[in-house]
Scaffold this motif. Structure first.
Motif, short mmCIF file in Angstrom:
data_model
loop_
_atom_site.label_atom_id
_atom_site.label_comp_id
_atom_site.label_asym_id
_atom_site.label_seq_id
_atom_site.Cartn_x
_atom_site.Cartn_y
_atom_site.Cartn_z
N GLY A 292 53.36 22.90 18.27
CA GLY A 292 53.30 24.49 18.07
C GLY A 292 53.22 24.83 16.79
O GLY A 292 53.45 24.03 15.82
N PRO A 293 52.69 26.21 16.53
CA PRO A 293 52.69 26.71 15.15
C PRO A 293 54.17 26.83 14.46
O PRO A 293 55.05 26.97 15.15
CB PRO A 293 52.21 28.26 15.46
CG PRO A 293 51.75 28.11 16.76
CD PRO A 293 52.33 27.34 17.55
N SER A 294 54.19 26.59 13.29
CA SER A 294 55.47 26.54 12.54
C SER A 294 56.25 27.49 12.51
O SER A 294 57.52 27.20 12.76
CB SER A 294 54.99 26.26 10.96
OG SER A 294 54.14 25.04 10.74
N GLY A 295 55.77 28.80 12.73
CA GLY A 295 56.64 30.00 12.93
C GLY A 295 57.49 29.98 14.34
O GLY A 295 58.23 30.68 14.51
N THR A 296 56.88 29.00 15.12
CA THR A 296 57.85 29.02 16.55
C THR A 296 58.91 27.83 16.81
O THR A 296 59.33 27.74 17.70
CB THR A 296 56.66 28.86 17.62
OG1 THR A 296 56.19 27.53 17.56
CG2 THR A 296 55.60 30.04 17.76
#
Length: 257
Positions: free
Chosen positions: A104-108
């Protein structure tokens, strides 16, 4: 589990992690040969391994271990090296266990998921390699470490920031250990195995497009039969492990052979 003492003189001793599924399960079977002593560290038991080993003249010990748990990893490694023989001709460590999660995207990303990936993909192979080097120091034997890496450690991919980083860490760790060991110590390689038809690939194909933008590429490889079989890759890796020039190229890819 078949209990055994590693008492025979000569032969090869192999330590393999992640031996209960995927490439690791195929490697465990491929490594079963006369004169081989195989010790595995896996969360689950390989249900076919004991009988296969007995039929092929291989002594096997399956050590249960969750390598994402630091305390359990240390206990399992202590048990393993407490029975290490001192009279084999060759000692091999294959650090195969690994996870592609979290995707998943790093922000998640969640802290616990990142920590588990680092523990399994980086800390466990580092600790095992450290103990392997110390336990076999001074032995008149060929000593080899094979870290199963990934092309993802050499090429960034969106949604795989943790996986790519952990595999890049193993590549750099391998380079550093090679420098420390020089020409007369433990030989070490970080090997990418290619794209294999394993449960890890099934997990990747179950990702969401927003979490892993390259999802369609992996689905297409599966649909068009481009994934290698675990048995084929395992056979090639075992042959690679036995090469006379093992360790001369410390960052390698099995698809080169």
């Amino acid at each position: 589990m078949r209990t055994a003492t590693y008492g025979a003189t000569g032969g090869t001793l192999v330590i393999l992690t992640g031996a209960s599924r995927g490439l690791g399960a195929a490697l465990a079977l491929a490594l079963c040969r006369p004169g081989t002593h195989l010790a595995t560290l896996s969360r689950h038991k390989h249900t076919k391994l004991d009988a296969h080993a007995a039929a092929n003249g291989t002594v096997v010990q399956q050590h249960p271990a969750d390598l994402t748990d630091a305390a359990e990893t240390t206990r399992a490694i202590d048990r393993l090296f407490a029975t290490l023989p001192r009279n084999a001709d060759r000692y091999c460590l294959i650090n195969n266990a690994g996870t592609v999660d979290p995707i998943g995207p790093s922000g998640t990303l969640r802290q616990d998921d990142i920590a588990q990936a680092l523990a399994l993909n980086v800390a466990a192979p580092m600790l095992l390699t450290s103990r392997f080097i110390a336990a076999t120091a001074g032995l008149r034997a060929d000593r080899r470490v094979l870290n199963i890496s990934s092309g993802a450690g050499r090429k960034p991919m969106a949604g795989w920031s943790v996986y790519c980083s952990t595999k890049a860490a193993i590549d750099m760790y391998t380079r550093s250990v090679k420098l420390e060991q020089g020409d007369t110590g433990v030989r070490i390689v970080s090997l990418a195995p290619g794209v294999i038809d394993t449960p890890m690939q099934a997990r990747i194909r179950a990702s969401q497009p927003e979490a892993f933008p390259a999802l369609d590429n992996f689905k297409a490889m599966h649909a068009t039969g481009q994934l290698s079989s675990p048995d084929d890759v395992a056979a090639r890796i075992v042959a690679y492990l036995e090469r006379d020039d093992f360790g001369q190229t410390e960052i390698d890819d099995i698809r080169n052979y």
